[in-house]
Scaffold this motif. Structure first.
Motif, short mmCIF file in Angstrom:
data_model
loop_
_atom_site.label_atom_id
_atom_site.label_comp_id
_atom_site.label_asym_id
_atom_site.label_seq_id
_atom_site.Cartn_x
_atom_site.Cartn_y
_atom_site.Cartn_z
N ILE A 1 0.84 -1.20 0.00
CA ILE A 1 0.00 0.00 0.00
C ILE A 1 0.87 1.25 0.00
O ILE A 1 0.61 2.21 -0.73
N LEU A 2 1.92 1.23 0.82
CA LEU A 2 2.85 2.35 0.85
C LEU A 2 3.50 2.55 -0.52
O LEU A 2 3.62 3.68 -1.01
N GLY A 3 3.92 1.44 -1.14
CA GLY A 3 4.52 1.53 -2.47
C GLY A 3 3.54 2.07 -3.50
O GLY A 3 3.91 2.83 -4.40
N TYR B 1 3.92 5.30 -5.91
CA TYR B 1 3.72 5.22 -7.36
C TYR B 1 2.64 6.21 -7.80
O TYR B 1 2.78 6.89 -8.84
N GLY B 2 1.56 6.30 -7.03
CA GLY B 2 0.51 7.25 -7.35
C GLY B 2 1.00 8.68 -7.26
O GLY B 2 0.66 9.52 -8.11
N GLY B 3 1.82 8.97 -6.23
CA GLY B 3 2.39 10.31 -6.11
C GLY B 3 3.30 10.65 -7.27
O GLY B 3 3.35 11.80 -7.73
N GLU B 4 4.02 9.64 -7.75
CA GLU B 4 4.89 9.86 -8.90
C GLU B 4 4.08 10.23 -10.14
O GLU B 4 4.45 11.14 -10.89
N ARG B 5 2.97 9.55 -10.36
CA ARG B 5 2.13 9.85 -11.52
C ARG B 5 1.54 11.26 -11.44
O ARG B 5 1.42 11.95 -12.45
N VAL B 6 1.16 11.67 -10.22
CA VAL B 6 0.65 13.02 -10.03
C VAL B 6 1.75 14.05 -10.33
O VAL B 6 1.52 15.05 -11.01
N LEU B 7 2.96 13.78 -9.82
CA LEU B 7 4.09 14.68 -10.04
C LEU B 7 4.43 14.81 -11.51
O LEU B 7 4.65 15.92 -12.02
N ARG B 8 4.46 13.68 -12.22
CA ARG B 8 4.78 13.72 -13.65
C ARG B 8 3.72 14.49 -14.42
O ARG B 8 4.05 15.23 -15.37
N ALA B 9 2.47 14.34 -14.03
CA ALA B 9 1.40 15.08 -14.71
C ALA B 9 1.57 16.58 -14.51
O ALA B 9 1.40 17.37 -15.46
N ARG B 10 1.95 16.98 -13.30
CA ARG B 10 2.14 18.41 -13.04
C ARG B 10 3.34 18.94 -13.82
O ARG B 10 3.33 20.07 -14.32
N LEU C 1 -4.17 10.60 -6.84
CA LEU C 1 -3.16 9.90 -6.05
C LEU C 1 -3.50 8.43 -5.87
O LEU C 1 -2.61 7.57 -5.85
N LEU C 2 -4.79 8.11 -5.75
CA LEU C 2 -5.21 6.74 -5.48
C LEU C 2 -5.44 5.93 -6.75
O LEU C 2 -6.01 4.83 -6.67
N GLN C 3 -5.02 6.42 -7.90
CA GLN C 3 -5.24 5.71 -9.16
C GLN C 3 -4.68 4.28 -9.14
O GLN C 3 -5.31 3.37 -9.70
#
Length: 272
Positions: free
Chosen positions: A11-13, A17-26, A35-37
């Motif tokens: 879950i932590l991982g 990973y979700g945070g990374e996808r949000v960051l890349r989108a920004r 974040l929960l994708q």
């Protein structure tokens, strides 16, 4: 408390990973997924029809995931760092065997590239462990985290580690294991449904594995370790958005020509 962290590791991982996808989108100036994708993706995969090529192929994916989970647990328990590296190597070999166990040419090509990636980053991980031993006098992670001064004594080893982080998280310029434009996911191509979900969740554990090495450079300072992880996380995604993928042969030349040289130079300096 440690058992809770181990149980929540996937879950932590997934949050990382979700945070990374949000960051890349920004970074790319787009809305992107929430974040929960990753959790939504996992639930969606459970509803997909599961096709099994043959039993060993399916079981190797499950074994790969649980062995990676055990590897992350060994890090949380503070085990011997060499044991952790070899456990991770064993888990990756199961994935390679899964790729070779089917007839798909894409799967075989993906397995070949997974082997090349292993050849590239495993020596750096071992040299990093040797550096920690020379500085702390122990391979035990609990002992390594009880001391400090790693960033000052091992700056070139840290730079070498930075160069292999994109390989482990499959980011440019070293995204050769999946290479969506060429091999359609590589080893994962013949998986579907719940068995593909095991490989999807394995990616979350890979993030925890490699960023744990970055965190260890903080030593006894939890805050320094956390800052290092945050900075490397941001840097890896910046490089991923700014560079193109290189060929696997070029990846090996870069890692052995630059990262290996830096690591060996640092070790020689520590021994002198």
């Amino acid at each position: 408390m440690i058992w809770i962290w181990i149980a929540l590791a996937p879950i932590l991982g997934a949050l990382v990973y979700g945070g990374e996808r949000v960051l890349r989108a920004r970074m790319q100036r787009r809305q992107g997924p929430p974040l929960l994708q990753p959790f939504y993706d996992m639930f969606k995969l459970l509803d997909k029809r599961t096709l099994i090529i043959h039993a060993p192929h399916a079981l190797l994916a499950v074994a790969h995931f649980f062995l990676l989970w055990f590897t992350v647990a060994a890090i949380f328990w503070g085990w011997n760092l060499l044991y952790v590296i070899f456990l991770h190597l064993f888990a990756q070999m199961l994935l390679v065997l899964a790729g070779y166990s089917v007839r798909s040419a894409y799967s075989h090509l993906g397995a070949n590239r997974e082997l090349l990636m292993l050849v590239a980053y495993e020596p750096i991980l071992i040299l990093t462990a040797v550096g920690f031993y020379l500085q702390s006098g122990s391979f035990e992670i609990s002992e390594i985290l009880g001391q400090g001064g790693y960033l000052q004594q091992m700056p070139l080893l840290f730079a070498a580690l930075l160069m292999i982080v994109p390989i482990k998280v499959k980011k440019s310029p070293f995204d050769v294991g999946e290479a969506h434009q060429e091999i359609v996911g590589g080893v994962e191509i013949e998986y579907s449904g719940v068995f593909y979900e095991f490989l999807y969740m394995s990616r979350f554990l890979e993030y925890l594995f490699i960023y744990s090495f970055v965190f260890m450079f903080g030593g006894s300072s939890i805050w320094l370790g956390a800052v290092l992880v945050g900075v490397v996380f941001l840097l890896v995604n910046l490089v991923d958005n700014a560079t193109a993928r290189v060929r696997s042969a070029h990846m090996l030349k870069i890692i052995y020509g630059a990262a290996m040289t830096l690591a060996v130079m640092n070790l020689l300096w520590m021994l002198s």
